[in-house]
Design a protein around this motif. Structure first.
Motif, short mmCIF file in Angstrom:
data_model
loop_
_atom_site.label_atom_id
_atom_site.label_comp_id
_atom_site.label_asym_id
_atom_site.label_seq_id
_atom_site.Cartn_x
_atom_site.Cartn_y
_atom_site.Cartn_z
N SER A 224 -35.19 43.79 -26.96
CA SER A 224 -33.83 43.75 -27.50
C SER A 224 -32.99 44.92 -27.03
O SER A 224 -31.76 44.85 -27.03
CB SER A 224 -33.87 43.70 -29.03
OG SER A 224 -34.44 42.49 -29.47
N THR A 225 -33.64 46.02 -26.65
CA THR A 225 -32.90 47.14 -26.07
C THR A 225 -32.16 46.70 -24.82
O THR A 225 -30.99 47.03 -24.62
CB THR A 225 -33.86 48.29 -25.72
OG1 THR A 225 -34.60 48.66 -26.87
CG2 THR A 225 -33.09 49.49 -25.19
N TYR A 226 -32.82 45.90 -23.99
CA TYR A 226 -32.22 45.47 -22.73
C TYR A 226 -31.16 44.39 -22.97
O TYR A 226 -30.14 44.36 -22.28
CB TYR A 226 -33.31 44.98 -21.78
CG TYR A 226 -34.51 45.90 -21.81
CD1 TYR A 226 -34.35 47.28 -21.61
CD2 TYR A 226 -35.78 45.44 -22.12
CE1 TYR A 226 -35.43 48.14 -21.69
CE2 TYR A 226 -36.86 46.30 -22.21
CZ TYR A 226 -36.68 47.64 -22.00
OH TYR A 226 -37.74 48.50 -22.10
N ALA A 227 -31.37 43.55 -23.98
CA ALA A 227 -30.33 42.59 -24.36
C ALA A 227 -29.08 43.32 -24.83
O ALA A 227 -27.95 42.92 -24.53
CB ALA A 227 -30.85 41.67 -25.45
N THR A 228 -29.27 44.41 -25.56
CA THR A 228 -28.13 45.23 -26.01
C THR A 228 -27.38 45.81 -24.83
O THR A 228 -26.14 45.81 -24.79
CB THR A 228 -28.64 46.36 -26.92
OG1 THR A 228 -29.23 45.79 -28.09
CG2 THR A 228 -27.50 47.30 -27.32
#
Length: 388
Positions: A224-228
């Protein structure tokens, strides 16, 4: 003694033959075992990266590229927006293909519903490139103890009250069980340099979205860090951010402990949701401009949160992208995902938080999309996506 050894070997061989006959765990690799994946066409690509000269080699290599698999349903695509699956990196993107007990994975589920599917190996993991000739040391993906206590059988050590409701992991969830061992074998190292990883994922991820168009980004845990980052960098190309137990809790990483709740709290992500800078308004000179305060009593079943002091800096780009988080009723995330949801709201984002327990879907841990009721959860995710 020799007779006992021979008998032991014979029993071991018999056990292996029994496992092979039942196609259990890794024995499903046998050509005699039938795959549960749906029929699809497969292509692979390397996206992004660059030539980097190395004097000792007297030439250049290609560095920092992102491995991408494109899966097209055999029956054809009938959905407008593709799905991009991003794992935490431990395991690699292969985790979306099938489960440790050899049921079909979420890739097959969504292919079966007419979606074009893209699966990534995040930079430094699996078939993606190691950043800068691997000059940064690698860190472990997981140990058997971490996997058991946090993912497959938290109920055995009771680190938080909700753990006692965990029932959905296939098998015993401990070392020696064929499904646990198959899952553990998929845990691979990744780079220790979070900054480099985030920079390459932001750049390469947006390049991929530019090439394939607006997509649902489905991420799990640290993924989810990369989606953010994609929502911040190229929000018009993210149809929605779909987060399965997002692992970017603001400013900290948490691990439950039933007797001393403050134990298992480490500082992380100086920009709140990320290690690298994202587009706060008013703009920041550095991460130290984000003044914070700890909110709430810290208990094993409901962890305290780190929030911005008011007035809070806003995240207007991320706010442009529809955001949803899904949390399992028996996962450690049920004790602290409220921290992320409240932080997003404070920063001007309008997130949805779907707690599976509220829907009557019970017993799920952190890797819910690999657990026994994974298709039931996929149906909830599909309904949310179709509402968009």
């Amino acid at each position: 003694m020799r007779w006992l050894t021979t008998v032991s070997l014979a029993f071991g061989a018999l056990a292996r033959l029994t496992d092979a006959a039942s196609c259990t765990g890794v024995w499903a690799v046998s050509p005699n075992c039938t795959s549960n994946e749906v029929a699809y066409k497969r292509d692979f690509f390397y996206i992004g990266g660059e030539y980097v000269y190395n004097a000792s080699l007297s030439g250049s290599i290609f560095s920092d590229q992102l491995y991408v698999e494109k899966l097209t349903p055999q029956t054809g695509v009938n959905r407008t927006n593709p799905i991009v699956f991003i794992s935490a990196g431990v395991p690699s993107g292969a985790v979306w293909l099938n489960t440790p007990d050899n049921r079909r994975g979420w890739a097959s589920y969504f292919l079966d519903h007419g979606y074009q599917v893209y699966i990534l190996d995040i930079t430094s993991v699996g078939r993606s490139a190691q950043p800068q000739f691997s000059v940064f040391p690698m860190k472990i993906g997981s140990t058997d103890n971490i996997t058991r206590n946090d993912y497959t059988a938290p109920e055995l050590i009771d680190p938080y009250p909700q753990s006692q409701n965990h029932t959905q992991w296939p098998g015993t969830g401990v070392r020696g069980d064929p499904y646990f061992d198959a899952f553990m074998a998929a845990m691979i190292p990744l780079t220790s340099n979070a900054t480099r990883l985030e920079l390459t994922m932001r750049k390469n991820g947006c390049q991929l979205l530019e090439m394939i168009g607006s997509s649902f980004v489905v991420s799990h845990s640290a993924g989810s860090t990369y989606a953010t980052l994609l929502s911040d960098e190229c929000p018009s190309l993210v149809k929605a951010s779909v987060n399965i137990e997002p692992g970017n809790t603001p400013f900290q990483s948490l691990v439950g402990n039933s007797t001393v709740p403050a134990v298992g709290r480490t500082s992380a992500r100086p920009y709140g949701l990320t290690t690298t800078e994202i587009g706060y308004v008013p703009a920041l000179n550095s991460s130290s401009d984000l003044e914070t305060v700890t909110v709430g009593e810290d208990t094993a079943g409901n962890r305290s949160c780190i929030m911005q002091t008011e007035p809070a800096h806003q995240l207007p780009n991320i706010a442009k992208v529809p955001y949803v988080a899904f949390t399992g009723a028996a996962s450690p995330h049920i004790t602290y995902d409220h921290c992320l949801i409240n932080y997003l709201k404070q920063a001007g984002v309008d997130p949805e938080w779907i707690k599976l327990g509220d829907l009557g879907i019970l017993g799920n841990g952190h890797f819910m999309y690999l657990e026994k009721n994974s298709d039931e959860i996929a149906a909830v995710v599909l309904d949310w996506m179709e509402s968009r």
